[in-house]
Scaffold this active site. Structure first.
Site: not given
Length: 320
Positions: A165, A199
């Protein structure tokens, strides 16, 4: 081309959106695209996702390198654009870790209270400190380390997810947006949007696999998205200020380990007081502890990330 950047804002935005979508979409590629059979175990399922995340990170780095007009063959300069550096490592680890831990002052105080209560309970029950008790505690600690080292969720939360990430949403996106002519604070606020969108797939998983009602799933994911936006802004701030990928990476791992900061506890009102003190200390030290001069030998009298305003001279970016 934009007047203030060597990459147009449209290209930078499209590239960032593409990387965010690809980071999530590739997780479903083994079953949807490659038509592989369902994984026989949860561990196999997670390993597939690990490989997908690694592939996504590598391709995002490649895409960014192709878009950014970096005309040099020196790997040190190329990796430096993405914050991948071998210098000032201890500063990039220790200082951001200490700064981030201030936000968890209440959590740490509560943990100390629980540890003290456990110690008092053992003392009242007649347990005494001895060599055998120390050996037993050490053995339990070693068993715990062995258990977590083979736990696939530990690898996801503290290794694969933070590393991939940060590579995609900080190392790849921030240079693109900066080169695209976006202001620094716009980048700090914009990157977390892509980070939080990545997400959203958790909503589908929570709603379908955990049988949550839609309102409960919305509330859970809404809270998670708010947290990812706040943390994403902080991680972007660290990356821009330090020019070091390790800084947001360490903060990411630490926050994953600690979870949400404890604001209040019925055990003691001092938990809230400690949190407030830590929060004020965090705000007070935010800029001093992330000064570019702490993480770079030379900033050429420039306060921006990695001497961003002088990149055109150091890596020969063509001017428009």
């Amino acid at each position: 081309m934009e007047e203030n950047g060597v990459v147009s804002q449209a290209v930078a935005l499209v590239a960032c959106i593409a990387m965010a979508v690809f980071y999530v979409g590739i997780l479903y590629a083994p079953t949807v695209v490659l038509r592989l059979p369902p994984p026989p175990s949860f561990q196999t399922f997670m390993i597939r996702r690990f490989l997908c995340a690694v592939v996504s990170s590598f391709l995002s780095l490649l895409l960014s390198a192709l878009i950014l007009p970096v005309q040099t063959k020196k790997l040190r300069h190329i990796f430096g654009v993405f914050g991948i550096r071998g210098d000032h490592i201890w500063q990039a680890v220790v200082i951001p870790l200490c700064l981030t831990s201030l936000m968890y002052a209440g959590s740490m105080f509560l943990k100390c209270l629980l540890l003290l209560a456990s110690w008092r309970q053992r003392t009242n029950s007649g347990a005494v400190l001895s060599l055998d008790s120390c050996k037993c505690a050490l053995q339990r600690f070693l068993d715990w380390l062995s258990a977590i080292s083979s736990n696939v969720l530990v690898w996801r939360n503290y290794v694969v997810a933070p590393l991939t990430e940060e590579l995609v949403f900080r190392a790849c996106m921030i240079p693109l947006l900066l080169y695209g002519g976006f202001e620094t604070y716009s980048v700090i606020l914009l990157c977390p949007v892509f980070f939080s969108l990545a997400h959203l797939n958790h909503f589908v998983e929570i709603y379908t696999k955990q049988n949550y009602r839609i309102m409960k799933a919305v509330m859970v994911i809404g809270l998670q998205l708010c947290y990812t936006v706040v943390f994403g802004s902080y991680a972007s701030f660290l990356f821009i200020r330090t020019g070091h990928l390790i800084a947001p990476l360490v903060a990411h791992i630490y926050c994953n380990f600690m979870g949400l900061p404890v604001l209040y506890s019925q055990k003691s009102g001092f938990v809230s007081v400690t949190f407030i003190i830590g929060f004020l200390g965090f705000l007070w030290l935010l800029f001093p502890m992330t000064g570019p001069d702490l993480y770079n030998d030379r900033i050429d009298n420039c306060s921006c990330w990695q001497g961003y305003c002088t990149w055109s001279e150091r890596i020969r970016i063509p001017q428009t």
